[in-house]
Design a protein around this motif. Structure first.
Motif, PDB file in Angstrom:
ATOM      1  N   ARG A 142       0.847  -1.198   0.000  1.00 23.67           N
ATOM      2  CA  ARG A 142       0.000   0.000   0.000  1.00 23.67           C
ATOM      3  C   ARG A 142       0.877   1.241   0.000  1.00 23.67           C
ATOM      4  NH1 ARG A 142      -2.181   2.511   5.017  1.00 23.67           N
ATOM      5  NH2 ARG A 142      -3.346   4.300   4.253  1.00 23.67           N
ATOM      6  N   LEU A 143       0.699   2.049  -0.995  1.00 17.65           N
ATOM      7  CA  LEU A 143       1.394   3.339  -1.029  1.00 17.65           C
ATOM      8  C   LEU A 143       0.511   4.351  -0.309  1.00 17.65           C
ATOM      9  CD1 LEU A 143       2.651   3.442  -4.742  1.00 17.65           C
ATOM     10  CD2 LEU A 143       3.867   2.669  -2.702  1.00 17.65           C
ATOM     11  N   HIS A 144       1.119   5.141   0.559  1.00 15.91           N
ATOM     12  CA  HIS A 144       0.350   6.131   1.310  1.00 15.91           C
ATOM     13  C   HIS A 144       1.256   7.281   1.699  1.00 15.91           C
ATOM     14  CE1 HIS A 144       1.522   4.910   5.597  1.00 15.91           C
ATOM     15  NE2 HIS A 144       2.259   4.187   4.794  1.00 15.91           N
ATOM     16  N   LYS A 145       0.702   8.242   2.400  1.00 13.11           N
ATOM     17  CA  LYS A 145       1.403   9.452   2.840  1.00 13.11           C
ATOM     18  C   LYS A 145       1.914  10.262   1.639  1.00 13.11           C
ATOM     19  CE  LYS A 145       2.768   7.595   7.314  1.00 13.11           C
ATOM     20  NZ  LYS A 145       3.875   7.348   8.245  1.00 13.11           N
ATOM     21  N   PHE A 146       1.087  10.337   0.607  1.00 11.94           N
ATOM     22  CA  PHE A 146       1.453  11.116  -0.576  1.00 11.94           C
ATOM     23  C   PHE A 146       1.512  12.601  -0.239  1.00 11.94           C
ATOM     24  CE2 PHE A 146      -0.007   7.296  -2.682  1.00 11.94           C
ATOM     25  CZ  PHE A 146       0.845   7.188  -3.767  1.00 11.94           C
ATOM     26  N   LEU A 154      -2.968  16.016  -5.794  1.00  6.97           N
ATOM     27  CA  LEU A 154      -3.509  15.598  -4.495  1.00  6.97           C
ATOM     28  C   LEU A 154      -4.983  15.201  -4.599  1.00  6.97           C
ATOM     29  CD1 LEU A 154      -1.820  18.148  -2.071  1.00  6.97           C
ATOM     30  CD2 LEU A 154      -1.379  15.687  -2.245  1.00  6.97           C
ATOM     31  N   LYS A 155      -5.744  15.919  -5.400  1.00  7.78           N
ATOM     32  CA  LYS A 155      -7.168  15.600  -5.557  1.00  7.78           C
ATOM     33  C   LYS A 155      -7.379  14.274  -6.284  1.00  7.78           C
ATOM     34  CE  LYS A 155      -9.069  20.220  -5.243  1.00  7.78           C
ATOM     35  NZ  LYS A 155      -9.648  21.369  -5.940  1.00  7.78           N
ATOM     36  N   SER A 156      -6.373  13.813  -7.024  1.00  4.41           N
ATOM     37  CA  SER A 156      -6.497  12.541  -7.740  1.00  4.41           C
ATOM     38  C   SER A 156      -6.206  11.343  -6.834  1.00  4.41           C
ATOM     39  CB  SER A 156      -5.564  12.519  -8.948  1.00  4.41           C
ATOM     40  OG  SER A 156      -4.212  12.366  -8.551  1.00  4.41           O
ATOM     41  N   ILE A 157      -5.745  11.613  -5.629  1.00  2.00           N
ATOM     42  CA  ILE A 157      -5.370  10.559  -4.676  1.00  2.00           C
ATOM     43  C   ILE A 157      -6.419  10.524  -3.560  1.00  2.00           C
ATOM     44  CG2 ILE A 157      -3.567   9.784  -3.066  1.00  2.00           C
ATOM     45  CD1 ILE A 157      -1.606  11.568  -4.733  1.00  2.00           C
ATOM     46  N   PRO A 158      -6.875   9.335  -3.168  1.00  2.00           N
ATOM     47  CA  PRO A 158      -7.831   9.277  -2.053  1.00  2.00           C
ATOM     48  C   PRO A 158      -7.252   9.993  -0.818  1.00  2.00           C
ATOM     49  CG  PRO A 158      -7.622   7.126  -3.086  1.00  2.00           C
ATOM     50  CD  PRO A 158      -6.561   7.999  -3.693  1.00  2.00           C
ATOM     51  N   LYS A 159      -8.082  10.763  -0.176  1.00  2.00           N
ATOM     52  CA  LYS A 159      -7.632  11.585   0.951  1.00  2.00           C
ATOM     53  C   LYS A 159      -6.950  10.761   2.039  1.00  2.00           C
ATOM     54  CE  LYS A 159      -9.097  15.940   2.590  1.00  2.00           C
ATOM     55  NZ  LYS A 159     -10.123  16.936   2.604  1.00  2.00           N
ATOM     56  N   GLU A 160      -7.445   9.537   2.266  1.00  2.00           N
ATOM     57  CA  GLU A 160      -6.854   8.693   3.312  1.00  2.00           C
ATOM     58  C   GLU A 160      -5.444   8.220   2.966  1.00  2.00           C
ATOM     59  OE1 GLU A 160      -9.529   6.167   0.714  1.00  2.00           O
ATOM     60  OE2 GLU A 160      -9.763   8.052   1.761  1.00  2.00           O
TER      61      GLU A 160
END
Length: 176
Positions: A142-146, A154-160
């Motif tokens: 899982r990639l996160h903390k973008f 940023l809007k293209s990435i789920p907020k979570e």
């Protein structure tokens, strides 16, 4: 128009350069299709004194005919008019043409090309994030903390999946 014509008649070298340039550029003016190409030059260590090189190899490239890759809107083409004398015959009346792409030497071309490159980079960044997330999910990663300096990315990435520091960040410019 008379000023250019006088200069072409007075300066034979300038006239030849004009004719050669126009013959070389006619594919752009006439809108014949040409292949878009990118040239890449790889020169190890070319800028060591400029702090460019951080490792043993440096890479430099150039977008071939970069300005010609970006089209001018039809309503703006009148600003890029030029004269052409068929076969270099300055005794015949010139034809007026309009560039349909940006050209090297125009004051506006670097800004227009940079705008186009930034647009391409933004679209590529959005696609890269999406593809990386899909690819990693296949391996249960899982990639996160973008984090991004682009509100659109940023809007293209789920907020979570965004870093806490950017979840509620307002990227709009403040006016004082």
């Amino acid at each position: 128009m008379p000023g250019l014509e006088r200069k072409l008649k007075r300066d034979k070298q300038y006239c030849m350069d004009y004719i050669n340039f126009m013959q070389d550029s006619s594919h752009v003016v006439m809108q014949k299709r040409s292949q878009k190409k990118n040239s890449t030059i790889i020169q190890p260590g070319i800028f060591p004194t400029m702090g460019f090189r951080k490792g043993p190899v440096a890479v430099v490239c150039d977008v071939e005919r970069m300005f010609h890759q970006f089209h001018v809107r039809p309503e703006d083409q009148d600003y890029l008019r030029f004269l052409w004398w068929e076969n270099g015959d300055l005794e015949s009346p010139p034809s007026v043409f309009r560039m349909r792409v940006h050209l090297f030497g125009a004051a506006s071309s670097p800004g227009c090309a940079n705008f186009g490159l930034k647009h391409i980079a933004l679209e590529e960044a959005i696609q890269l994030v999406e593809e990386a997330r899909k690819l990693c999910s296949v391996g249960k990663l899982r990639l996160h903390k973008f984090i991004s300096n682009s509100d659109k990315v940023l809007k293209s990435i789920p907020k979570e999946e965004c870093a806490e520091s950017v979840k509620n960040l307002d990227m709009a410019l403040e006016s004082h």
